[in-house]
Design an enzyme around this catalytic site. Structure first.
Site, PDB file in Angstrom:
ATOM      1  N   CYS A 106       0.783  -1.043   0.006  1.00  7.70           N
ATOM      2  CA  CYS A 106      -0.045   0.087  -0.193  1.00  7.70           C
ATOM      3  C   CYS A 106       1.004   1.185  -0.096  1.00  7.70           C
ATOM      4  O   CYS A 106       1.467   1.583  -1.002  1.00  7.70           O
ATOM      5  CB  CYS A 106      -0.926  -0.022   1.100  1.00  7.70           C
ATOM      6  SG  CYS A 106      -2.114   0.915   0.897  1.00  7.70           S
ATOM      7  N   HIS A 107       0.905   2.304   1.038  1.00 11.12           N
ATOM      8  CA  HIS A 107       1.696   3.455   1.064  1.00 11.12           C
ATOM      9  C   HIS A 107       2.941   3.096   1.791  1.00 11.12           C
ATOM     10  O   HIS A 107       3.963   4.089   1.525  1.00 11.12           O
ATOM     11  CB  HIS A 107       0.900   4.304   1.988  1.00 11.12           C
ATOM     12  CG  HIS A 107      -0.390   4.946   1.618  1.00 11.12           C
ATOM     13  ND1 HIS A 107      -1.319   4.277   1.351  1.00 11.12           N
ATOM     14  CD2 HIS A 107      -0.463   6.153   0.840  1.00 11.12           C
ATOM     15  CE1 HIS A 107      -2.565   5.054   0.612  1.00 11.12           C
ATOM     16  NE2 HIS A 107      -1.829   6.173   0.457  1.00 11.12           N
TER      17      HIS A 107
END
Length: 179
Positions: A106-107
């Protein structure tokens, strides 16, 4: 295989922590939860507070030599806080320098970008990081899971919680639990 999960004291996406953790636990692995502060970490389910998890060790108590695999869960706030902590960034870079496997979802590639380890690599992430990855010299691709062996170590990346099954399967394959 000794596995570390690195998270900030607050902001980790809970499912991105617990799903790979539980997958590794089925192999008999006992992962260690690392953070930049002792005590516990506050996880989130998107924007809502989730559970808290006890920290096993802080980043100043360990080095990359202590582990074989590093998992970086996402959540927007988690990697944003980690990339501001020099000790956390140095630990991530240490895994790359030592040729160890790193998995990020994800991030989490924001922390990789800060550690200056994406240059020349192909990876995936939450789509909003595409420009950041490109600006850091990496190549972004839109796939469930990307494995980049371009360098001294293996980098496993994934886009989002919906991709956790593929992410976990690739991590398990890396530790020899799946073929």
């Amino acid at each position: 295989m000794r596995t570390a999960f690195l998270v900030a004291p607050e902001g980790v996406e809970q499912i991105e922590l617990t799903s790979p953790w539980d997958a590794l636990a089925t192999t008999g692995e006992t992962p260690q939860l690392l953070s930049t502060a002792p005590g516990s970490v506050q996880a989130f389910n998107h924007l809502d507070k989730g559970a808290t998890f006890p920290v096993d060790m802080t980043v100043d108590q360990v080095s990359a030599d202590d582990f074989d695999l590093l998992v970086l869960p996402g959540g927007v706030a988690n990697p944003d806080a980690l990339r501001l902590d020099r000790r956390a960034v140095d630990l991530v870079r240490g895994f790359f320098d030592a040729g160890k496997t790193v998995a990020a979802i994800c991030h989490a590639p924001w922390t990789l970008i800060e550690a200056d380890v994406v240059r020349g690599r192909t990876l995936t992430s939450w789509p909003s990081l595409r420009t950041d990855i490109g600006n850091a010299g990496g190549t972004w691709t839109d796939q469930k899971v990307v494995v980049c062996d371009n360098g001294p170590n293996t980098l496993i990346t994934s886009r989002k919680p919906a991709d956790l099954e593929a992410f976990n399967a690739r991590i398990l394959r890396e530790v020899g639990a799946m073929t």
